[in-house]
Scaffold this motif. Structure first.
Motif, PDB file in Angstrom:
ATOM      1  N   ILE A 185      54.169  50.308   6.305  1.00 39.41           N
ATOM      2  CA  ILE A 185      53.713  49.704   5.049  1.00 39.41           C
ATOM      3  C   ILE A 185      54.621  50.123   3.890  1.00 39.41           C
ATOM      4  O   ILE A 185      54.878  49.360   2.970  1.00 39.41           O
ATOM      5  CB  ILE A 185      52.252  50.153   4.752  1.00 39.41           C
ATOM      6  CG1 ILE A 185      51.319  49.584   5.812  1.00 39.41           C
ATOM      7  CG2 ILE A 185      51.809  49.716   3.356  1.00 39.41           C
ATOM      8  CD1 ILE A 185      49.894  50.121   5.736  1.00 39.41           C
ATOM      9  N   ASP A 186      55.130  51.361   3.966  1.00 43.45           N
ATOM     10  CA  ASP A 186      55.770  51.952   2.791  1.00 43.45           C
ATOM     11  C   ASP A 186      57.167  51.407   2.482  1.00 43.45           C
ATOM     12  O   ASP A 186      57.452  51.051   1.335  1.00 43.45           O
ATOM     13  CB  ASP A 186      55.872  53.475   2.978  1.00 43.45           C
ATOM     14  CG  ASP A 186      54.514  54.087   3.257  1.00 43.45           C
ATOM     15  OD1 ASP A 186      53.516  53.580   2.730  1.00 43.45           O
ATOM     16  OD2 ASP A 186      54.456  55.074   4.012  1.00 43.45           O
ATOM     17  N   ARG A 262      64.978  62.563  11.189  1.00 39.77           N
ATOM     18  CA  ARG A 262      65.129  62.097   9.811  1.00 39.77           C
ATOM     19  C   ARG A 262      66.534  62.410   9.291  1.00 39.77           C
ATOM     20  O   ARG A 262      67.151  61.603   8.603  1.00 39.77           O
ATOM     21  CB  ARG A 262      64.080  62.749   8.898  1.00 39.77           C
ATOM     22  CG  ARG A 262      62.639  62.548   9.313  1.00 39.77           C
ATOM     23  CD  ARG A 262      62.063  61.223   8.874  1.00 39.77           C
ATOM     24  NE  ARG A 262      62.420  60.968   7.511  1.00 39.77           N
ATOM     25  CZ  ARG A 262      62.932  59.817   7.071  1.00 39.77           C
ATOM     26  NH1 ARG A 262      63.128  58.825   7.908  1.00 39.77           N
ATOM     27  NH2 ARG A 262      63.252  59.676   5.826  1.00 39.77           N
ATOM     28  N   GLN A 289      52.851  62.771   2.227  1.00 40.95           N
ATOM     29  CA  GLN A 289      52.139  61.761   3.015  1.00 40.95           C
ATOM     30  C   GLN A 289      52.099  62.099   4.503  1.00 40.95           C
ATOM     31  O   GLN A 289      51.080  61.925   5.154  1.00 40.95           O
ATOM     32  CB  GLN A 289      52.779  60.386   2.798  1.00 40.95           C
ATOM     33  CG  GLN A 289      51.905  59.254   3.302  1.00 40.95           C
ATOM     34  CD  GLN A 289      52.673  57.946   3.353  1.00 40.95           C
ATOM     35  OE1 GLN A 289      53.491  57.721   4.241  1.00 40.95           O
ATOM     36  NE2 GLN A 289      52.422  57.084   2.398  1.00 40.95           N
ATOM     37  N   VAL A 290      53.237  62.542   5.044  1.00 42.43           N
ATOM     38  CA  VAL A 290      53.291  62.993   6.444  1.00 42.43           C
ATOM     39  C   VAL A 290      54.151  64.257   6.481  1.00 42.43           C
ATOM     40  O   VAL A 290      54.747  64.647   5.471  1.00 42.43           O
ATOM     41  CB  VAL A 290      53.908  61.920   7.393  1.00 42.43           C
ATOM     42  CG1 VAL A 290      52.983  60.733   7.561  1.00 42.43           C
ATOM     43  CG2 VAL A 290      55.276  61.465   6.916  1.00 42.43           C
ATOM     44  N   CYS A 341      59.912  53.961  15.821  1.00 42.50           N
ATOM     45  CA  CYS A 341      60.295  55.110  16.641  1.00 42.50           C
ATOM     46  C   CYS A 341      59.629  56.409  16.207  1.00 42.50           C
ATOM     47  O   CYS A 341      59.336  57.266  17.031  1.00 42.50           O
ATOM     48  CB  CYS A 341      61.806  55.264  16.669  1.00 42.50           C
ATOM     49  SG  CYS A 341      62.529  55.359  15.038  1.00 42.50           S
TER      50      CYS A 341
END
Ligand code: ATP
Ligand code: MG
Length: 388
Positions: A185-186, A262, A289-290, A341
């Motif tokens: 969504i982001d 990341r 957020q995570v 992923c």
């Protein structure tokens, strides 16, 4: 030929004094691109954009106006000569349309751009209002159901129901960014946020076939297509990421998997970004957020690149982001069930507070740079144009 007329209200660019002409030209060129070859007359003048087209192109005009960055509102309007009786008739038509859609009360608002018009704004509003009050709608100047607008310019524009525009600055006036676009969504919202500041946005997607499905890629392509409508086109770089992930998995402790992934994404994105001449990278990260979005882990991913990283959602909560996704039309695609992923490689207990030297050591131990270059070399590039 029957004609439809629209009016767009220009937002912030009317503040840009020195560059005003440049911004206005860009706005009308952008509208022309969105109209995709349809015959139309476009004018930008005194804070207003006007569009005149054949009635058969009504749908295309409305789609274009609802995707045009740089206007705060738009409305279909009637155009008439500077003649009181003609103005009254057009205003009555708008009042009847309002009544049909349920309005009970109205007020008239007048903008008199042409100061030679014999009636002043107040008198014009009163004279027109008298011809609507009681016979069609009731006057309510405080909380009317519908505002009937009259603008006296080179002709007179009369309009009622208005639609909110996408606001922002016209596409293509503020540099070039590369968006890390996942199927979530982001990141589409992050892309939209930068598009709406006038940035040209291209995208990069890391695909981990067969761990992630072909549908996951199709979903990202659909999102790129949606962003391309606001940005007047976009390239999507699809980077095969499977080998990189396998190498990460083979060489890294479980708790650091996400963070290493990341870092690798940021490194490959930098190679792509420099290759396409982008000024910055854009991500959909939002603080806390995570696990990969704690301030410590953001510091680590920030250092994985020497490019400027813009995180337009950093201070937004999920609710605000979701509202924006709904507004721009990406939400329904984003919530389709195909995992990207990150979901498949997320450890149960990810490290939340990794310091930079630890991350650098882990990264070097993976000896992964040749694979990053290979992933870049094997990327596929797809072009999306603004399409209704
Ligand atoms: P999103 O909803 O945008 O997927 P997220 O909350 O799932 O974000 P993460 O998975 O931590 O967050 O990803 C953070 C950011 O990294 C994303 O917003 C996006 O910019 C980028 N990103 C994540 N996965 C991918 C991918 N497969 N391809 C490209 N970019 C990605
Ligand atoms: Mg995601």
């Amino acid at each position: 030929m029957d004609t439809v007329y629209y009016l767009g209200k220009i937002g912030e660019l009317s503040l840009k004094k020195g560059n005003k002409k440049f911004f206005e030209n860009r706005l009308s060129e952008n509208l022309r691109i969105l109209l995709d070859g349809k015959k139309a007359k476009i004018r930008v003048c005194a804070g207003r954009l006007t569009l005149e087209a054949g009635v058969q192109d009504r749908e295309a005009c409305e789609w274009a106006l609802s995707h045009l960055l740089g206007i705060t509102a738009w409305a279909e309007m009637s155009v008439c000569e500077k003649n009181l009786q003609a103005i009254i008739e057009k205003a009555q038509e708008k009042a009847r349309e309002g009544a049909l859609s349920g309005a009970k009360t109205f007020k008239i608002e007048v903008r008199r751009g042409d100061k030679t018009f014999p009636l002043n704004s107040f008198e014009l509003a009163r004279r027109v209002g008298e011809e609507i009050h009681d016979s069609i709608l009731q006057t309510d100047v405080h909380k009317p159901d519908i505002v009937i607008n009259i603008e006296v310019r080179e002709k007179v524009f009369v309009y009622g129901i208005q639609h909110t525009g996408v606001c922002g600055l016209p596409a293509g006036v503020s540099g070039h960014g590369l968006l890390l676009l996942s199927g979530g969504i982001d990141s589409p919202v992050a892309g939209f946020k930068m598009l709406s500041r006038g940035m040209k946005v291209d995208c990069v997607y890391f695909h981990s076939y067969p761990y992630t499905s072909e549908e996951a890629q199709t979903k990202v392509e659909q999102l790129a297509q949606k962003l391309a409508a606001f940005g007047l086109g976009a390239y999507l770089n699809i980077v095969p990421f499977t080998k990189v992930q396998q190498q990460i998995k083979a060489t890294t402790d479980e708790q650091y998997l996400t963070l290493m992934m990341r870092m690798c994404m940021m490194k490959i994105a930098s190679i792509v970004g420099k290759h396409i001449g982008a000024d910055c990278l854009i991500t959909g990260e939002s603080l806390g957020q995570v696990a990969s979005q704690t301030i410590e882990n953001l510091n680590v991913t920030e250092r994985a690149t020497d490019m400027l990283v813009l995180r337009p959602l950093i201070g937004m909560d999920k609710r605000e982001i979701t509202d924006c996704a709904i507004k721009i039309g990406t939400y329904d695609t984003s919530i389709l069930p195909y995992a990207d992923c990150c979901v498949l490689f997320s450890p149960k207990h990810p490290s939340l507070h990794t310091d930079d030297s630890k991350a650098t050591a882990l990264y070097q131990a993976m000896a992964i740079e040749p694979l990053l270059q290979e992933a870049f070399d094997n990327r596929e590039v797809k072009k999306f144009v603004a399409l209704m």
